[in-house]
Design a protein around this motif. Structure first.
Motif, mmCIF file in Angstrom:
data_model
loop_
_atom_site.group_PDB
_atom_site.id
_atom_site.type_symbol
_atom_site.label_atom_id
_atom_site.label_comp_id
_atom_site.label_asym_id
_atom_site.label_seq_id
_atom_site.Cartn_x
_atom_site.Cartn_y
_atom_site.Cartn_z
ATOM 1 N N ASN A 98 33.560 56.024 37.359
ATOM 2 C CA ASN A 98 34.792 55.563 36.741
ATOM 3 C C ASN A 98 34.757 54.048 36.544
ATOM 4 O OD1 ASN A 98 35.669 58.142 36.922
ATOM 5 N ND2 ASN A 98 37.558 57.705 38.048
ATOM 6 N N VAL A 99 35.357 53.596 35.444
ATOM 7 C CA VAL A 99 35.512 52.170 35.188
ATOM 8 C C VAL A 99 37.004 51.869 35.118
ATOM 9 C CG1 VAL A 99 35.107 50.281 33.584
ATOM 10 C CG2 VAL A 99 33.337 52.020 33.930
ATOM 11 N N VAL A 100 37.437 50.945 35.945
ATOM 12 C CA VAL A 100 38.841 50.545 35.966
ATOM 13 C C VAL A 100 38.911 49.065 35.634
ATOM 14 C CG1 VAL A 100 40.953 50.394 37.332
ATOM 15 C CG2 VAL A 100 39.342 52.263 37.742
ATOM 16 N N ILE A 101 39.719 48.697 34.642
ATOM 17 C CA ILE A 101 39.804 47.302 34.196
ATOM 18 C C ILE A 101 41.228 46.789 34.385
ATOM 19 C CG2 ILE A 101 39.562 45.739 32.236
ATOM 20 C CD1 ILE A 101 37.490 47.639 31.081
ATOM 21 N N ASP A 102 41.327 45.621 34.991
ATOM 22 C CA ASP A 102 42.634 44.978 35.142
ATOM 23 C C ASP A 102 42.403 43.503 35.430
ATOM 24 O OD1 ASP A 102 45.391 44.477 35.468
ATOM 25 O OD2 ASP A 102 45.683 46.452 36.360
ATOM 26 N N TYR A 103 43.452 42.710 35.352
ATOM 27 C CA TYR A 103 43.355 41.292 35.659
ATOM 28 C C TYR A 103 43.263 41.069 37.166
ATOM 29 C CZ TYR A 103 44.732 40.461 30.826
ATOM 30 O OH TYR A 103 44.785 40.442 29.465
ATOM 31 N N GLY A 104 42.511 40.054 37.561
ATOM 32 C CA GLY A 104 42.351 39.751 38.979
ATOM 33 C C GLY A 104 43.658 39.457 39.671
ATOM 34 N N VAL A 105 44.585 38.827 38.966
ATOM 35 C CA VAL A 105 45.871 38.520 39.589
ATOM 36 C C VAL A 105 46.629 39.799 39.923
ATOM 37 C CG1 VAL A 105 47.116 38.293 37.379
ATOM 38 C CG2 VAL A 105 47.943 37.077 39.409
ATOM 39 N N ASN A 106 46.454 40.832 39.088
ATOM 40 C CA ASN A 106 47.118 42.110 39.366
ATOM 41 C C ASN A 106 46.502 42.821 40.564
ATOM 42 O OD1 ASN A 106 48.952 41.830 37.293
ATOM 43 N ND2 ASN A 106 47.743 42.998 35.817
ATOM 44 N N THR A 107 45.175 42.784 40.657
ATOM 45 C CA THR A 107 44.535 43.442 41.797
ATOM 46 C C THR A 107 44.867 42.708 43.092
ATOM 47 O OG1 THR A 107 42.431 42.216 41.624
ATOM 48 C CG2 THR A 107 42.646 44.229 40.319
ATOM 49 N N ALA A 108 44.943 41.375 43.024
ATOM 50 C CA ALA A 108 45.318 40.593 44.210
ATOM 51 C C ALA A 108 46.740 40.930 44.643
ATOM 52 C CB ALA A 108 45.181 39.101 43.926
ATOM 53 N N PRO B 157 62.952 37.969 41.596
ATOM 54 C CA PRO B 157 62.105 38.595 42.617
ATOM 55 C C PRO B 157 62.659 38.347 44.016
ATOM 56 C CG PRO B 157 61.133 36.539 41.898
ATOM 57 C CD PRO B 157 62.316 36.779 41.012
ATOM 58 N N GLU B 158 62.331 39.259 44.916
ATOM 59 C CA GLU B 158 62.716 39.081 46.320
ATOM 60 C C GLU B 158 61.672 38.242 47.052
ATOM 61 O OE1 GLU B 158 64.191 43.731 46.421
ATOM 62 O OE2 GLU B 158 62.236 43.121 47.148
ATOM 63 N N LEU B 159 60.445 38.330 46.568
ATOM 64 C CA LEU B 159 59.312 37.667 47.215
ATOM 65 C C LEU B 159 58.438 37.006 46.157
ATOM 66 C CD1 LEU B 159 57.265 37.229 49.633
ATOM 67 C CD2 LEU B 159 56.313 39.463 49.007
ATOM 68 N N ILE B 160 58.009 35.795 46.441
ATOM 69 C CA ILE B 160 57.048 35.114 45.571
ATOM 70 C C ILE B 160 55.842 34.735 46.410
ATOM 71 C CG2 ILE B 160 56.595 33.106 44.125
ATOM 72 C CD1 ILE B 160 59.495 33.059 43.365
ATOM 73 N N ILE B 161 54.679 35.225 45.997
ATOM 74 C CA ILE B 161 53.425 34.901 46.679
ATOM 75 C C ILE B 161 52.702 33.849 45.852
ATOM 76 C CG2 ILE B 161 51.240 35.784 47.568
ATOM 77 C CD1 ILE B 161 52.548 38.555 47.691
ATOM 78 N N LEU B 162 52.395 32.724 46.469
ATOM 79 C CA LEU B 162 51.738 31.607 45.793
ATOM 80 C C LEU B 162 50.334 31.451 46.349
ATOM 81 C CD1 LEU B 162 54.780 29.169 45.903
ATOM 82 C CD2 LEU B 162 54.036 30.588 43.981
ATOM 83 N N SER B 163 49.344 31.643 45.479
ATOM 84 C CA SER B 163 47.954 31.624 45.911
ATOM 85 C C SER B 163 47.147 30.668 45.033
ATOM 86 C CB SER B 163 47.375 33.048 45.825
ATOM 87 O OG SER B 163 46.052 33.091 46.309
ATOM 88 N N GLY B 164 45.896 30.456 45.391
ATOM 89 C CA GLY B 164 45.051 29.530 44.653
ATOM 90 C C GLY B 164 44.931 28.197 45.369
ATOM 91 N N LEU C 99 45.856 37.768 52.573
ATOM 92 C CA LEU C 99 44.444 38.106 52.337
ATOM 93 C C LEU C 99 43.627 36.955 51.748
ATOM 94 C CD1 LEU C 99 44.965 41.690 50.887
ATOM 95 C CD2 LEU C 99 44.364 41.052 53.231
ATOM 96 N N GLY C 100 44.273 35.898 51.327
ATOM 97 C CA GLY C 100 43.554 34.735 50.818
ATOM 98 C C GLY C 100 42.686 35.061 49.620
ATOM 99 N N GLU C 101 41.500 34.462 49.589
ATOM 100 C CA GLU C 101 40.598 34.610 48.443
ATOM 101 C C GLU C 101 40.010 36.014 48.342
ATOM 102 O OE1 GLU C 101 36.570 32.890 50.649
ATOM 103 O OE2 GLU C 101 37.679 31.628 49.254
ATOM 104 N N HIS C 102 40.205 36.834 49.381
ATOM 105 C CA HIS C 102 39.674 38.202 49.357
ATOM 106 C C HIS C 102 40.622 39.175 48.662
ATOM 107 C CE1 HIS C 102 36.561 36.847 52.067
ATOM 108 N NE2 HIS C 102 37.459 36.462 52.954
ATOM 109 N N ALA C 103 41.827 38.745 48.350
ATOM 110 C CA ALA C 103 42.843 39.659 47.823
ATOM 111 C C ALA C 103 42.405 40.328 46.524
ATOM 112 C CB ALA C 103 44.156 38.907 47.613
ATOM 113 N N THR C 104 41.808 39.573 45.619
ATOM 114 C CA THR C 104 41.405 40.134 44.325
ATOM 115 C C THR C 104 40.401 41.270 44.495
ATOM 116 O OG1 THR C 104 41.792 38.025 43.199
ATOM 117 C CG2 THR C 104 40.362 39.616 42.088
ATOM 118 N N ALA C 105 39.387 41.051 45.340
ATOM 119 C CA ALA C 105 38.354 42.067 45.556
ATOM 120 C C ALA C 105 38.915 43.277 46.287
ATOM 121 C CB ALA C 105 37.186 41.476 46.336
ATOM 122 N N VAL C 106 39.768 43.028 47.284
ATOM 123 C CA VAL C 106 40.368 44.138 48.036
ATOM 124 C C VAL C 106 41.213 45.006 47.113
ATOM 125 C CG1 VAL C 106 42.032 44.733 49.832
ATOM 126 C CG2 VAL C 106 40.353 42.928 50.239
#
Length: 218
Positions: A1-11, A153-160, A197-204
């Motif tokens: 299977n191939v699944v495509i999405d933006y990294g920000v969405n997977t994070a 939003p109830e929650l804002i996650i700021l990463s990068g 999850l920090g920089e690992h969030a996108t991959a997870v």
């Protein structure tokens, strides 16, 4: 299977499923570094939209109609004031104008200054770097307040890197966003986070998407 999405969405999905799924159902996730990308969960579901939020996101929200020209061709975008490259260039240009900074003692060539050098200078309370980062945080906070006023939003996650490497930037952004958004909706309570999850969030999150696609087929 191939699944495509933006990294920000997977994070965003990774952070949501790992930490916030039981407590928050309306979340905005912003990754800010070279650019700015935005992911959104509304009522517990990822919003994909048709305007490629993962590419342009909140970074091209206009916060000054007579402001700086942005790489997108418009003027006054958040990106034009607060990307890593813009912050670096602002520091370099001010040093060329004769402004003082501890960075003058640390580099042989002003043009060689990197964003990491500026982060270190801010953490050591260098006045020039602190002021430039505060200004960048202010414009970013204005853009974020607009996002809050539209999506609530109830929650804002700021990463990068700008958020995780520079506490001052995170503090100015969240304070500005809260102050501006509360003018319109003083009863709306928002939680801010830099995620777990920090920089690992996108991959997870990407791994989780692939696993989910297999489970849906069985």
């Amino acid at each position: 299977n191939v699944v495509i999405d933006y990294g920000v969405n997977t994070a965003l999905l990774a952070e949501y499923q790992n930490e916030f799924i039981k407590t928050h159902h309306n979340i905005a996730y912003v990754i800010k570094g070279v650019g700015s990308r935005t992911g959104i969960i509304m009522d517990g579901r990822l919003a994909h939209g048709s305007d490629t939020l993962g590419v342009y996101g909140q970074g091209h929200m206009v916060v000054d109609i007579h402001g700086r020209k942005c790489i997108c061709g418009g003027y006054g975008c958040v990106h034009a004031y607060s990307s890593m490259s813009v912050i670096k260039n602002d520091v370099i240009n001010n040093l060329k104008l004769g402004k003082d900074s501890i960075l003058k003692e640390r580099v042989n060539n002003i043009e060689d200054i990197q964003f990491e050098d500026i982060c270190q200078a801010v953490n050591e309370n260098d006045p020039l770097c602190c002021q430039i980062v505060k200004d960048a945080g202010y414009y970013t906070g204005l853009g974020l307040s607009n996002l809050i006023n539209v999506l609530h939003p109830e929650l804002i996650i700021l990463s990068g890197q700008t958020y995780t490497n520079v506490d001052l930037f995170y503090e100015v952004v969240t304070e500005t966003a809260s102050n501006r958004s509360q003018v319109i909706n003083p009863e709306h309570d928002i939680t801010y986070s830099r995620g777990k999850l920090g920089e690992h969030a996108t991959a997870v999150g990407a791994g989780g998407m692939v696993l989910s696609s297999y489970l849906e087929e069985t």
